[in-house]
Design a protein around this motif. Structure first.
Motif, PDB file in Angstrom:
ATOM      1  N   LYS A 259      -3.385  -5.696  -1.759  1.00 56.70           N
ATOM      2  CA  LYS A 259      -3.504  -5.579  -0.304  1.00 56.70           C
ATOM      3  C   LYS A 259      -2.355  -4.760   0.273  1.00 56.70           C
ATOM      4  O   LYS A 259      -2.561  -3.855   1.084  1.00 56.70           O
ATOM      5  N   ALA A 260      -1.139  -5.070  -0.164  1.00 53.05           N
ATOM      6  CA  ALA A 260       0.025  -4.308   0.293  1.00 53.05           C
ATOM      7  C   ALA A 260       0.007  -2.898  -0.290  1.00 53.05           C
ATOM      8  O   ALA A 260       0.318  -1.924   0.411  1.00 53.05           O
ATOM      9  N   PHE A 261      -0.368  -2.787  -1.552  1.00 49.19           N
ATOM     10  CA  PHE A 261      -0.454  -1.483  -2.213  1.00 49.19           C
ATOM     11  C   PHE A 261      -1.404  -0.557  -1.449  1.00 49.19           C
ATOM     12  O   PHE A 261      -1.082   0.614  -1.189  1.00 49.19           O
ATOM     13  N   ASP A 262      -2.564  -1.071  -1.079  1.00 48.16           N
ATOM     14  CA  ASP A 262      -3.555  -0.255  -0.356  1.00 48.16           C
ATOM     15  C   ASP A 262      -3.026   0.189   1.006  1.00 48.16           C
ATOM     16  O   ASP A 262      -3.324   1.309   1.461  1.00 48.16           O
ATOM     17  N   GLN A 263      -2.250  -0.663   1.661  1.00 46.61           N
ATOM     18  CA  GLN A 263      -1.647  -0.267   2.933  1.00 46.61           C
ATOM     19  C   GLN A 263      -0.688   0.898   2.740  1.00 46.61           C
ATOM     20  O   GLN A 263      -0.643   1.821   3.554  1.00 46.61           O
ATOM     21  N   VAL A 264       0.075   0.850   1.649  1.00 45.24           N
ATOM     22  CA  VAL A 264       1.005   1.942   1.357  1.00 45.24           C
ATOM     23  C   VAL A 264       0.240   3.238   1.089  1.00 45.24           C
ATOM     24  O   VAL A 264       0.609   4.305   1.594  1.00 45.24           O
ATOM     25  N   ILE A 265      -0.831   3.154   0.320  1.00 41.56           N
ATOM     26  CA  ILE A 265      -1.637   4.346   0.022  1.00 41.56           C
ATOM     27  C   ILE A 265      -2.193   4.955   1.312  1.00 41.56           C
ATOM     28  O   ILE A 265      -2.216   6.195   1.475  1.00 41.56           O
ATOM     29  N   GLU A 266      -2.633   4.122   2.253  1.00 45.24           N
ATOM     30  CA  GLU A 266      -3.128   4.636   3.532  1.00 45.24           C
ATOM     31  C   GLU A 266      -2.027   5.343   4.311  1.00 45.24           C
ATOM     32  O   GLU A 266      -2.265   6.374   4.956  1.00 45.24           O
ATOM     33  N   GLU A 267      -0.822   4.813   4.259  1.00 40.13           N
ATOM     34  CA  GLU A 267       0.312   5.462   4.925  1.00 40.13           C
ATOM     35  C   GLU A 267       0.622   6.807   4.271  1.00 40.13           C
ATOM     36  O   GLU A 267       0.988   7.776   4.955  1.00 40.13           O
ATOM     37  N   ILE A 268       0.485   6.874   2.941  1.00 35.24           N
ATOM     38  CA  ILE A 268       0.707   8.136   2.235  1.00 35.24           C
ATOM     39  C   ILE A 268      -0.352   9.153   2.637  1.00 35.24           C
ATOM     40  O   ILE A 268      -0.056  10.323   2.915  1.00 35.24           O
ATOM     41  N   LYS A 269      -1.613   8.716   2.691  1.00 34.32           N
ATOM     42  CA  LYS A 269      -2.704   9.616   3.083  1.00 34.32           C
ATOM     43  C   LYS A 269      -2.520  10.130   4.504  1.00 34.32           C
ATOM     44  O   LYS A 269      -2.913  11.262   4.826  1.00 34.32           O
ATOM     45  N   ALA A 270      -1.912   9.309   5.355  1.00 35.79           N
ATOM     46  CA  ALA A 270      -1.671   9.703   6.745  1.00 35.79           C
ATOM     47  C   ALA A 270      -0.452  10.609   6.886  1.00 35.79           C
ATOM     48  O   ALA A 270      -0.165  11.104   7.985  1.00 35.79           O
TER      49      ALA A 270
END
Length: 310
Positions: free
Chosen positions: A66-77
């Motif tokens: 869950k936290a990992f996916d949030q980080v990936i979304e921040e990277i994509k942004a």
């Protein structure tokens, strides 16, 4: 931070300990250490006939993801390119914090009595002969993996992560010094644990300081903290994301500690960190996340870093 500059200017040898968020800065004279024990590049001061037992109770993979996916979304942004994601793992250990400090085989050891112990493999900065050096450590692999050294050095994700941290720390050194250069790029450190041997990838970067750097030691540390290897890049925005995404407070974990001997300075990043919590011992660990990261591999790296170095 001002106290550190005053002590260094006066040539007084001291230990300093700085929390991750820089809100707690402690300095104690080496002649009168009260709450701390420190050891740099020394052999274990005590041996035990029985190996310590370490029982881990890590967070569930789905909670990590869950936290990992949030980080990936921040990277994509485009808000971060590399973020060091960490968690707390409750543990049970047959040794006390002080016994762990005494038996640990690590280059940088710190004990805060009845509060935490750190046995770090990662130097932060060294200052000697007016030259400041830093040693980012990024990339970990089990040494028993066939062709482990070749695999970790050839891994594109690990290479990208390492290059980003080196670039970040080059910039950090450029704030406090001149003539910044990468002295050694991506060399292997071997770390022996209680149940396995790990290989970790490091680099060495250095810069020239002014002759009066002692007067500005607090400013130098303030400018470089928190350490780039345990935050990410860009640093300020990444730290903001860490504050939102991580489920624990880092405290002294991923802060720094070091010794000023009256002339020179040596310090370490506080990783490999066990803390006495209200409900028992907690081991804090993590790893760097990039766009190419795999959640299961990163989760396993976090667990691999929960070990006792004997």
């Amino acid at each position: 931070m001002d106290k550190l500059s005053r002590l260094a200017t006066a040539g007084i040898p001291f230990l300093f300990v700085i929390s991750y968020d820089k809100q707690t800065v402690i300095a104690e004279s080496l002649d009168n250490l009260k709450q701390f024990k420190v050891a740099l590049h020394s052999k274990p001061s005590r041996t035990f006939k029985k190996k310590p037992k370490l029982q881990r109770s890590p967070i569930d993979f789905l909670e990590y993801k869950k936290a990992f996916d949030q980080v990936i979304e921040e990277i994509k942004a485009g808000n971060t390119y590399l973020l060091n994601l960490t968690f707390s793992t409750p543990i049970k250990c047959s040794f006390s914090l002080e016994e762990i400090f005494e038996m640990a085989n690590a280059p940088y050891k710190l004990l805060c009595k009845e509060k935490f112990v750190c046995f770090s493999p990662e130097p932060f900065i060294k200052i000697e002969n007016n030259v400041i050096s830093t040693y980012p450590m990024k990339g970990t692999i089990d040494a028993t993996v066939p062709n482990a050294k070749e695999k970790i050095l050839a891994n594109e994700k690990e290479m990208a992560e390492h290059v980003m941290v080196v670039d970040l720390l080059r910039n950090d050194l450029g704030i406090v010094g001149k003539n910044v250069r990468v002295k050694k790029f991506r060399y292997i450190d071997k770390i022996v644990t209680a149940d396995k041997t790990l290989l970790q990838v490091s680099s060495k970067i250095e810069a020239k300081l002014s002759n009066d750097w002692h007067k500005h030691l607090g400013e130098i540390l303030d400018a470089m903290l928190p350490a780039g290897s345990i935050t990410g890049t860009p640093k300020q925005k990444t730290c903001e994301i860490i504050e939102r995404v991580e489920t624990h407070k880092r405290g002294f974990f991923t802060g720094v500690f070091g010794v000023y001997d009256g002339k020179n300075l040596e310090s370490a990043v506080m990783i490999r960190f066990i803390e006495q919590g209200s409900n028992g011992l907690v081991y804090k660990s993590g790893g760097g996340i990039t766009i190419d990261s795999n959640a299961k591999a990163e989760y396993q790296e976090m667990l691999d870093k929960v070990y006792l170095p004997i």
